[in-house]
Design a protein around this motif. Structure first.
Motif: not given
Length: 182
Positions: A73, A76, A106, A110
């Motif tokens: 993450k 990202d 998840t 995203e």
């Protein structure tokens, strides 16, 4: 004149993104690996920090550019950059992860805006440990999220497996408006 396509591979650390691109690429893969830290060290020694890049040359003369996103993450910011002008997303999940369905949620969250404009296919690696039940749960969750249950077990090391996944992604694209057919 040859056409160039762009596909993006995403998913958690250790799901097989880099390996998948290596299996498909007809050129030496450009990798941005760094030594793993934190919890990632328990899965593997290195991890992608910017992207992986490979190129698949098709018999027609067309080319498919293959981009792999970092799984963490904290990187990202690369996800939006890499999905720009791409045809679709190959989401790689580990069948032996503690909760592959949570991982699916998840990554769909995203990448949802991108997925809604394009196409999605899910490949489950390490499925010998997760089995048919994992694939069934992931497919059910895709349907619950309003997405086609395009999911298959795959071995990222096998070019033929990865080619089937890419074909499934391409078949999910609606040629009339460039988006996924629901």
């Amino acid at each position: 004149m040859a056409t160039t396509y762009k596909l993006v591979f995403a998913g958690p650390v250790g799901a097989g993104k880099t390996t998948a691109i290596q299996s498909l690429s007809d050129i030496e893969v450009v990798r941005t690996e760094a030594s793993a830290t934190d919890d990632v060290k328990q899965l593997k020694q290195t991890t992608t920090v910017a992207m992986d890049y490979g190129l698949m040359k098709l018999a027609s003369g067309d080319q498919v550019r293959l981009y792999g996103t970092p799984g963490q993450k904290r990187f990202d910011f690369m996800w939006d950059i890499l999905t720009e002008n791409a045809l679709g997303l190959v989401l790689m999940l580990r069948g032996n992860a503690p909760d592959p369905v949570a991982d699916l949620r998840t990554y769909v969250k995203e990448f949802r805006e991108f997925i809604d404009r394009t196409s999605l296919v899910v490949g489950i690696t390490h499925s010998d440990q997760g089995g048919w039940e994992t694939r069934r749960l992931v497919a059910a969750e895709l349907e619950a999220l309003g997405l086609p249950p395009s999911v298959m077990d795959t071995d990222a090391r096998e070019r033929s497996h990865m080619a089937q996944l890419v074909k499934a992604l391409i078949y999910g694209i609606d040629p009339f408006n460039g988006t996924e057919a629901h």
